[in-house]
Write an enzyme that holds these catalytic residues in place. Sequence first.
Site, short mmCIF file in Angstrom:
data_model
loop_
_atom_site.label_atom_id
_atom_site.label_comp_id
_atom_site.label_asym_id
_atom_site.label_seq_id
_atom_site.Cartn_x
_atom_site.Cartn_y
_atom_site.Cartn_z
N PRO A 104 42.30 33.84 -47.04
CA PRO A 104 42.48 32.52 -47.65
C PRO A 104 41.74 32.42 -48.99
O PRO A 104 40.64 32.94 -49.13
CB PRO A 104 41.92 31.53 -46.62
CG PRO A 104 41.25 32.34 -45.59
CD PRO A 104 41.65 33.77 -45.73
N GLY A 108 35.31 31.56 -49.52
CA GLY A 108 34.06 32.32 -49.32
C GLY A 108 34.27 33.70 -48.74
O GLY A 108 33.32 34.38 -48.38
N LEU A 109 35.54 34.16 -48.64
CA LEU A 109 35.81 35.44 -47.99
C LEU A 109 36.19 36.54 -48.99
O LEU A 109 36.69 37.58 -48.59
CB LEU A 109 36.90 35.26 -46.93
CG LEU A 109 36.53 34.29 -45.80
CD1 LEU A 109 37.71 34.08 -44.85
CD2 LEU A 109 35.33 34.79 -45.00
N GLY A 110 35.99 36.30 -50.25
CA GLY A 110 36.16 37.36 -51.25
C GLY A 110 37.61 37.63 -51.62
O GLY A 110 37.93 38.75 -52.06
N SER A 111 38.46 36.62 -51.49
CA SER A 111 39.89 36.82 -51.77
C SER A 111 40.14 37.39 -53.17
O SER A 111 40.89 38.37 -53.34
CB SER A 111 40.61 35.49 -51.56
OG SER A 111 41.66 35.35 -52.45
N ALA A 113 38.15 39.05 -55.30
CA ALA A 113 37.65 40.42 -55.49
C ALA A 113 38.51 41.41 -54.69
O ALA A 113 38.74 42.54 -55.13
CB ALA A 113 36.19 40.52 -55.07
N ALA A 114 38.99 40.98 -53.53
CA ALA A 114 39.81 41.88 -52.71
C ALA A 114 41.16 42.15 -53.38
O ALA A 114 41.63 43.29 -53.43
CB ALA A 114 40.02 41.29 -51.31
N ASP A 155 30.26 40.38 -54.41
CA ASP A 155 31.60 40.43 -53.80
C ASP A 155 32.34 41.71 -54.17
O ASP A 155 32.86 42.43 -53.31
CB ASP A 155 32.45 39.22 -54.23
CG ASP A 155 32.01 37.93 -53.56
OD1 ASP A 155 30.90 37.91 -53.00
OD2 ASP A 155 32.78 36.95 -53.60
C1 MEV Z 1 29.90 34.26 -53.33
O1 MEV Z 1 30.52 35.11 -52.39
C2 MEV Z 1 28.41 34.43 -53.30
C3 MEV Z 1 27.64 33.59 -54.29
O2 MEV Z 1 26.27 33.95 -54.14
C4 MEV Z 1 28.08 33.82 -55.71
C5 MEV Z 1 27.73 35.20 -56.24
O3 MEV Z 1 26.85 35.86 -55.69
O4 MEV Z 1 28.34 35.60 -57.24
C6 MEV Z 1 27.76 32.10 -53.98
#
Ligand code: MEV
Length: 317
Positions: A104, A108-111, A113-114, A155
Amino acid sequence: MVTATAPGKIILFGEHAVVYGQPALAVPVSQLRATATITASEDSDCWIEARNLSHRYRLTEARADDVLAATIERVRPLILERWIQQGRQPRLAPFVVTIDSTIPIASGLGSGAAVSTAMVRALMAYFDETPSEAEVSELVFESEKLLHGTPSGIDNTVIAYEQPVYFIKGQPPEPFTVAQPFHLLIADTGLPSPTKITVGDVRAAWQTEPARYDALFLTIGEIANTARAQIEHGEPEALGPLMKRNHTLLQKLSVSCAELDTLVEAALRAGALGAKLSGGGRGGNMLALVTPETQKRVQAALEQAGAKRVISTVIGE
Ligand code: MEV
């Protein structure tokens, strides 16, 4: 045709503080994957097809802030440079990049970058090149800057290296060993929350109260260090209290929200050893540390408390 994939990720400890030089721990989540497929173009243009977004467009028509196009524009010179070194003609035949992802977006799951990682891997393979993990990570970091503004680089690192990493900004990543596997539930609030916004808000708050925020970041960094030691010594149950403390500190950074707090409390009430938000916060996902005995009960509690999706994963298996 060439296809490559890349996993999603979770941050176990240290999000946000990692942007300010503190250590953080992240692991890939292989149940979640982004896929990039490269095929030959049927005309003289390169095309991008983002299946999730039902969007197909020419590379030349991409907007200036288009992350997919930016990734292609960064990979192309690297391939051409290698071809020149090999005495090959520096001309790449037009191609179509098709993106699919089960990760999704803005959760917060790295979409982001993946997707970029899968693209870099697929493009390089399509043109007969094999990048190192460090090269992939570096290229994806550039796309991350477009997406997140001032990312730490965690990420792209955990996703490109595809293994648990202890990460300090600007330093080579240190893979760490998980001496005893542990079970986590990853529960989604269903609220999209772009990392760029929470990272920007934390920066603005830090600029107004630097001493207070630096102290919070430092404590989070200490938690990440302790957690790494517990994981490497095979004492995952000791992570529970650390997760709770890390979540409280993230609340103090104002990156939690009612929905995340509700899921954290529901998981703890149902017997989770620890729980915290993961990633940028203010939505997206949270983690609950469970055992095979408590897993079902905690999952049911999370769903009842409003989780839109709960994924069960074993770290270190
Ligand atoms: C995001 O996955 C993690 C954060 O610390 C941002 C970052 O490290 O670039 C919120």
